[in-house]
Design an enzyme around this catalytic site. Structure first.
Site, mmCIF file in Angstrom:
data_model
loop_
_atom_site.group_PDB
_atom_site.id
_atom_site.type_symbol
_atom_site.label_atom_id
_atom_site.label_comp_id
_atom_site.label_asym_id
_atom_site.label_seq_id
_atom_site.Cartn_x
_atom_site.Cartn_y
_atom_site.Cartn_z
ATOM 1 N N GLU A 223 51.440 104.715 21.881
ATOM 2 C CA GLU A 223 52.436 103.644 21.879
ATOM 3 C C GLU A 223 53.581 103.961 22.839
ATOM 4 O OE1 GLU A 223 54.296 100.152 21.156
ATOM 5 O OE2 GLU A 223 52.301 100.723 20.440
ATOM 6 N N HIS B 33 48.397 108.006 17.775
ATOM 7 C CA HIS B 33 48.968 106.664 17.616
ATOM 8 C C HIS B 33 50.391 106.615 18.164
ATOM 9 C CE1 HIS B 33 49.444 102.752 15.418
ATOM 10 N NE2 HIS B 33 50.705 103.102 15.522
ATOM 11 N N LYS C 118 52.395 103.667 26.504
ATOM 12 C CA LYS C 118 52.259 102.257 26.899
ATOM 13 C C LYS C 118 53.612 101.666 27.269
ATOM 14 C CE LYS C 118 50.311 100.415 23.355
ATOM 15 N NZ LYS C 118 49.820 99.292 22.515
ATOM 16 N N ASN C 119 54.594 101.895 26.408
ATOM 17 C CA ASN C 119 55.931 101.353 26.667
ATOM 18 C C ASN C 119 56.521 101.929 27.944
ATOM 19 O OD1 ASN C 119 55.729 99.914 24.288
ATOM 20 N ND2 ASN C 119 56.965 101.331 23.086
#
Length: 462
Positions: A257, A253, A260-261
């Protein structure tokens, strides 16, 4: 009808207060692994039958400290109803006897039902905050209280889901992956999780931007003081696995994240039509206390004035997703990604930090406990300190800079404020008594001094 509702409400409050207690057990990863290796369904049932209601009661009590306007938002009401229903369902097992033939299976089914009910709680809660912002003015105090509550609410949720997942995977009908103990992997392959998170984030990036940066994965050998690139076929690769006792889904998780950023920042900073993007670099280091995962990108970085906002709920550098879900980048969200990722890291006494060089790129660093006996839960506790936090107003600035830097912030004490006010009153009374016994010339001097002080205060308050 109104009296009946009041009776029901008082009954629920009594049940919550009765089950409210400090946590009996803060999970330590090493202890949990040892217990679950030879765990019995009945032992897990006896523990969870008491522990889950305690954790639910702690956060349900804290709901009452939220601003009154927020408690009446439709989405917030939905969340509270979910928690009340789940709380009651767990309490139903309190009076049941252990020798009942279907008890253990019924309990496992109830936990699965509760977990499924709460699947969308994060987004429902986010919607409630949006409803609050759209309908009511939110000042600095309310903003701080919401931030404080959401951190504690989501951390509480992570801990409850951890307990439920562990029980249902061990004693339910789910298929456990090889060598996993419930949702825990005693030999979690960090490299594999990094590569899985990167591959899935890259798939989304390619789908939306038709381009994506490569991955440069390195591992630093502390003993030999050597850094090797793991995904370079031309170089020697250290095949010794880098593992830690951890929950792979939590690590995934966080990494997903961050990838992606980073990918969105790199592609948008260098332009969609760029021939080549600088790679996202990941460095893995196993120290004596922590496993460190450093993820670096060249996506243009973040302005220092925005750094404090990164972990604020509802803050996002991307446009807010459309209600329909169309025309929305799959790499963007409501701004909950980073705050939740940091909570996952801190849940077992790790951490997540971000630094940035504006105009160049950003570094995100995940710290995980290398020693499983030190990886114990970090849980919110409902007590007087917690209640005081909601009642204490945000302090005014006493420096010329308005930055929320640590050097400009000091702990606020209501007792100190009361002492200051009392001292001011005593000083004012002393001055008034003294003025009555002085001559007219002294009165003139005193009045002039008072006028100067008043003018100084007026100017200072501009």
């Amino acid at each position: 009808m109104q009296q009946f509702r009041i009776i029901i409400h008082r009954g629920k409050s009594w049940l919550i207060n009765r089950n409210f207690d400090h946590y009996d057990h803060k999970i330590v990863m090493s202890h949990l692994v040892r217990f679950c290796r030879n765990a019995k369904n009945a032992e897990s049932f006896m523990f969870l039958r008491k522990e889950v209601p305690v954790r639910l009661a702690n956060i349900m009590k804290e709901f009452s400290l939220l601003p009154e306007n927020m408690l009446h938002m439709p989405s917030i009401l939905d969340v509270r109803k979910m928690y009340q229903q789940s709380f009651q369902e767990i309490l139903d097992f309190e009076s049941r006897k252990l020798n009942e033939p279907t008890l253990l299976q019924d309990f496992t089914d109830a936990l699965v039902k509760i977990r499924n009910r709460h699947t969308d709680v994060v987004m429902t809660m986010a919607q409630g905050v949006l409803e609050m912002k759209e309908q009511h003015r939110i000042d600095a105090n309310i903003e701080a209280n919401i931030q404080y509550f959401l951190d504690r609410f989501y951390m509480n949720r992570i801990s409850i889901r951890m307990l439920i997942n562990q029980h249902t995977l061990l004693f339910g009908e789910s298929i456990i992956e090889h060598d996993h103990i419930g949702c825990i992997d005693p030999h979690c392959d960090v490299v594999r999780v990094v590569e899985d998170a990167y591959a899935n984030a890259r798939f989304l990036c390619d789908q939306y931007y038709l381009a994506s940066p490569e991955l440069s994965l390195k591992k630093h050998n502390v003993q030999e003081k050597k850094t090797l690139r793991l995904n370079d076929p031309n170089n020697e690769v250290d095949r010794k696995p880098l593992s830690v006792v951890y929950v792979p889904s939590h690590l995934y998780h966080m990494l997903f994240e961050l990838f992606k950023n980073a990918m969105r920042a790199v592609v948008e900073h260098h332009g969609y039509d760029s021939d080549q993007f600088p790679p996202i670099e990941v460095l893995l280091v196993m120290g004596e206390e922590d496993l460190t995962i450093k993820l670096s990108d060249q996506g243009g970085g973040i302005a220092r004035s925005n750094m404090d906002l990164l972990f604020n709920y509802m803050y996002s550098t991307a446009p807010q997703p459309a209600a329909s879900g169309l025309e929305t980048p799959p790499l963007a969200g409501y701004g909950y990604g980073l705050p939740l990722s940091r909570l996952y890291a801190r849940y077992l006494h790790g951490d997540l930090m971000i630094t940035s060089s504006e105009g160049f790129g950003s570094d995100a660093i995940i710290f995980l406990k290398a020693i499983s006996s030190e990886a114990n839960e970090l849980l919110p506790v409902y007590n007087k300190t917690c209640m005081r936090q909601y009642a204490t107003p945000v302090q005014t600035h006493d420096w010329s800079s308005q930055n929320h830097s640590a050097m400009f912030v000091r702990p606020f004490s209501t007792s100190s404020l009361n002492k200051m006010l009392q001292a001011a009153k005593e000083s004012q009374w002393h001055n008034m008594t003294k003025e009555e016994s002085t001559n007219s010339s002294t009165d003139i001097s005193s009045n002039a001094s008072s006028d100067i002080s008043s003018e100084a205060e007026r100017i200072a308050s501009r």
